[in-house]
Design an enzyme around this catalytic site. Structure first.
Site: not given
Length: 377
Positions: A22-23, A35, A40-41, A78, A118, A136, A190, A207
């Site tokens: 998708w990029r 998106e 959650q996947t 999914l 989002y 997100d 992160c 940070c």
């Protein structure tokens, strides 16, 4: 503080980002679908689903007219099936109101079914270069650690505050790159559920959590309510290569999907056989299967399963019961992953698993399983 991370983060992303389907372009349709799938996947889990979905439905117009069962089948594995139903509702409006192209407007995107702040921010910034944030879970975690903010990130007020702060530093036409860099940093460096890889972080010097040794304490998320537990008895009814499935109600959990027949509570073998006879079926043998568990957002299913051989699957007292060849079920009927453990017992694949190519060792194991159950029955 936050404005200092923009340039180094964009530079890091341009050199280190993952190559994802998708990029490959700024196609707003691709970005939107990816998106929604990524909620959650994990990214690697989503990739094959995305490619299959786009191949079957390459344009927004295709989703708008897609039969619901085919749509649910493409989404199989999914979970959160209301998301794909909302995708279709949004697609119909996009066709009717915007000529089949997602609007290049943050507020109009948010007005579409299933699209919140989002997703609207992701599409608007990545596809259309609009200077809006896309916050997100990954971004909230990055923010909490950089700012050493111990606010509860599950609160909407906290998310709104973070969105406002990022809105102030959006780098114009590079906002899409910046948003993706924040997401990528949260996913790859992160990270959640463990120590962040601070030595790889391009903005580590800014940070506050790293400076004060509090990274593992952040972000703060208040515990949600304990899930309700439900006990179920799942039945795999077979005669040769055919299996019984049943359509779930049109509303509620897993609405409109198909399932293996199941009963509330843990039933004894005698109770199960009595129920099978009440369905006008003739049971020949019953074999206990593995126990299984499936966790939804607010409920947990604890399941005991039984494989039951019947004389013939022709008709039943239950009008919702369907009898079909296992391979037909794999191809045509959307069945939720909650039944994965029992589908595996009859070599029936659900979701993306059925597109995976077996290794020789796996084929041999499946052959042995088939032989075992044939002997038992």
């Amino acid at each position: 503080m936050l404005e200092n991370i923009v340039e180094p983060l964009i530079e890091w992303y341009e050199e280190n980002h993952r190559i994802l389907p998708w990029r490959a372009s700024k196609n707003p349709y691709y970005i939107w679908i990816s998106e929604i799938m990524l909620q959650q996947t994990r990214v690697e889990a989503v990739r094959p689903f995305f490619e299959r979905f786009i191949k079957a439905l390459p344009q927004v117009e295709d989703i708008a007219v897609c039969p619901e069962e085919q749509l649910l089948k493409l989404w199989e594995g999914l979970g959160y099936y209301n998301r794909v139903r909302n995708i279709q509702k949004a697609a119909i409006r996009i066709v009717e109101e915007y000529g089949g192209r997602l609007p290049a407007d943050y507020e109009k995107l948010k007005d579409l079914p299933g699209i919140g702040n989002y997703t609207a921010g992701a599409v608007a910034s990545i596809a259309y270069d609009l200077p809006v944030p896309a916050v997100d879970g990954n971004v909230l975690r990055v923010y909490a650690r950089i700012m050493e903010d111990d606010s509860d990130i599950l609160k909407q007020s906290v998310k709104t505050k973070v969105e406002k702060e990022f809105l102030e530093i959006m780098p114009g036409s590079r906002s899409g790159t910046f948003n993706q860099a924040l997401m990528e940093l949260g996913a790859m460096v992160c990270v959640p559920n463990g120590a962040p890889k601070c030595e790889q972080c391009p903005v580590a010097q800014y940070c506050q959590a790293r400076a004060h040794g509090t990274a593992l304490d952040l972000p703060v998320k208040k515990k949600s309510k304990e899930r309700r537990k439900e006990e179920k008895t799942v039945l795999v009814l077979r005669d040769g290569e055919r299996v019984a499935i049943r359509k779930r109600p049109s509303k509620g959990l897993l609405a409109g999907l198909y399932e293996l027949p199941n009963l509330e509570g843990y039933l004894s073998e005698e109770e199960i056989l009595s129920w099978v006879e009440e369905q006008d079926l003739t049971p020949l043998q019953i074999v206990p299967l593995v126990d299984a568990k499936h966790i939804f957002s607010h409920v947990e299913w604890d399941m005991k399963g039984y494989l039951i051989r019947v004389a013939a699957l022709e008709e039943s007292a239950d009008p919702k019961m369907i009898f079909a060849e296992i391979r037909e079920v794999e191809k045509e009927y959307p069945i939720p992953a909650a039944f994965q453990a029992y589908a595996e017992q009859i070599q029936m694949r659900l979701g993306q698993d059925k597109y995976r190519i077996d290794t020789d060792e796996e084929k041999e194991n499946k052959s042995e399983d088939t032989e075992y159950y044939s002997t038992m029955l």
